[in-house]
Design an enzyme around this catalytic site. Sequence first.
Site, PDB file in Angstrom:
ATOM      1  CG  ASP A  10      -1.616   1.127   1.601  1.00  0.00           C
ATOM      2  OD1 ASP A  10      -2.253   1.669   0.605  1.00  0.00           O
ATOM      3  OD2 ASP A  10      -1.515   1.756   2.601  1.00  0.00           O
ATOM      4  CG  ASP A  12      -1.829   7.764   0.830  1.00  0.00           C
ATOM      5  OD1 ASP A  12      -0.807   7.876  -0.025  1.00  0.00           O
ATOM      6  OD2 ASP A  12      -2.827   8.137   0.259  1.00  0.00           O
ATOM      7  CG  ASP A 212      -2.141   2.297   6.663  1.00  0.00           C
ATOM      8  OD1 ASP A 212      -2.678   1.953   5.368  1.00  0.00           O
ATOM      9  OD2 ASP A 212      -2.349   3.487   7.016  1.00  0.00           O
TER      10      ASP A 212
HETATM   11 MG   LIG Z   1      -3.020   2.999   3.493  1.00  0.00          MG
END
Ligand SMILES: [Mg+2]
Length: 269
Positions: A10, A12, A212
């Site tokens: 991922d 961000d 995340d």
């Molecule tokens: Mg993310």
Amino acid sequence: MATQFVIATDLDGTLLDHYNYSWQAARPGIELAKQHKIPIIINTSKTAEEVFVLAKELDFNFPFVVENGSAIFIPKVQKTLDLTNDFTVEILGSTRQQIIDWLYAARNENGWQFEGYHDWDIRQLISYTGLDENSAEKSMSRGYSEPIIWRDSDSQLQEFQQHVKDAGFTLLKGGRFLHVLGCTDKGEANSWLLNNFYKTKNNATRLIALGDSGNDIAMLRRADIPVLVKSPAHDFPAHTIDVAVMHTKNTGPSGWTEAIESILKREKS
Ligand SMILES: [Mg+2]
């Protein structure tokens, strides 16, 4: 190293810092992966134009996945200079045109209250996201999904969600927007790449996936080594993944490096 690894990540809050979007703290981990010739697949909700800028900065010449598993961009040449000509695109979801044709007609028919990218000009998008003009333009150039802001009741939202499903699309909750996209997710895209692109004779490729947030779980679920990178902004997302999940101590790109170093060190010993 005997094991063939592929990394899917991922952006961000994972490869990029949650607050300032910097990847500098991931540099040691990226260098280590490059030394071991491990491909790093970016798998994000961002658009191809947004990812392409970053991929050039990172000197990545690997396939990447955009708009939450909607499409995979595969480099056709050693050094990609042009997004339109230098990539083959594998669409797993739907085109944005298919989505907006259905979505905005259904809004008129049902009287739902929502707004989306299709309604906005660049100034409005900037006011909603805080992006600078250049980034806002790249975010506007979507090919496979439509982000919206819901302005109706929760019960209407449930009805809307059912209509989205019946029409053959998916509704995904992101950090800022709800996303309407085709029937796909980040995990589907990883599986496609492993089955079609990184397939080895004895299926020995092992996938390390890092994310995340909740929208990364589908991707982590299909990984051999799933990693949840700690967020400075929210708790680790809830999940029911069968294999052991690594949780990093450090946040964002520092956690990224921590995970890659620890996995590759473990592999060596
Ligand atoms: Mg993310």
